[in-house]
Scaffold this active site. Sequence first.
Site, PDB file in Angstrom:
ATOM      1  N   GLY A  80      62.578  -3.214 -77.787  1.00 15.83           N
ATOM      2  CA  GLY A  80      63.488  -3.709 -76.976  1.00 15.83           C
ATOM      3  C   GLY A  80      62.902  -4.414 -75.663  1.00 15.83           C
ATOM      4  N   GLY A  82      60.305  -6.825 -75.983  1.00 18.11           N
ATOM      5  CA  GLY A  82      59.884  -8.162 -76.232  1.00 18.11           C
ATOM      6  C   GLY A  82      58.531  -8.364 -76.743  1.00 18.11           C
ATOM      7  N   GLY A  84      57.914  -7.085 -80.224  1.00 16.64           N
ATOM      8  CA  GLY A  84      57.892  -7.772 -81.453  1.00 16.64           C
ATOM      9  C   GLY A  84      58.130  -9.253 -81.573  1.00 16.64           C
ATOM     10  N   TYR A 112      65.101 -11.261 -86.341  1.00 13.35           N
ATOM     11  CA  TYR A 112      64.405 -12.552 -86.926  1.00 13.35           C
ATOM     12  C   TYR A 112      65.283 -13.810 -86.599  1.00 13.35           C
ATOM     13  CZ  TYR A 112      60.810  -9.654 -88.456  1.00 13.35           C
ATOM     14  OH  TYR A 112      59.625  -8.680 -88.416  1.00 13.35           O
TER      15      TYR A 112
END
Length: 141
Positions: A80, A82, A84, A112
């Site tokens: 949560g 950023g 990833g 995604y």
Amino acid sequence: MELTYQKDCTNIDWDRVPELLNKVGMSSVDADKHRISFENSYAVVFVFDEKKMIGLGRSISDGVRQTALYDIAIDPTYQGHGIGSKVVDILLDATPDCNFVLYASPGKEDFYRKLGFKKMKTGMMIFADPKRMEDGVFVDK
């Protein structure tokens, strides 16, 4: 939180890789097989908060047309923020003119989609261990 993004396999604690994948509910193998997978990948990224590995991802590619993303995982306590998205961006930047494919963990499809990925109608796969995939989570029956 002091994050660093490492783009090589130097000084990685390979035992942490399956631990992290299991923590996020992804399948894993033994640490040595993960080491081989990452070392043979086209691009890799490991995320550290100081010295603690909290994220990772890798891609395999021909470098000119096709790239597949694998093993993208962020420790749930760091999700949560950023991280990833940045891991995916780093992997996409390694082969900017390629088509990209991945298979997401169930429930992560919206993450995604926000990054521009589209669900494919024709994606198919043969699994090395088909019994692991008989639960209908990853594969239509």
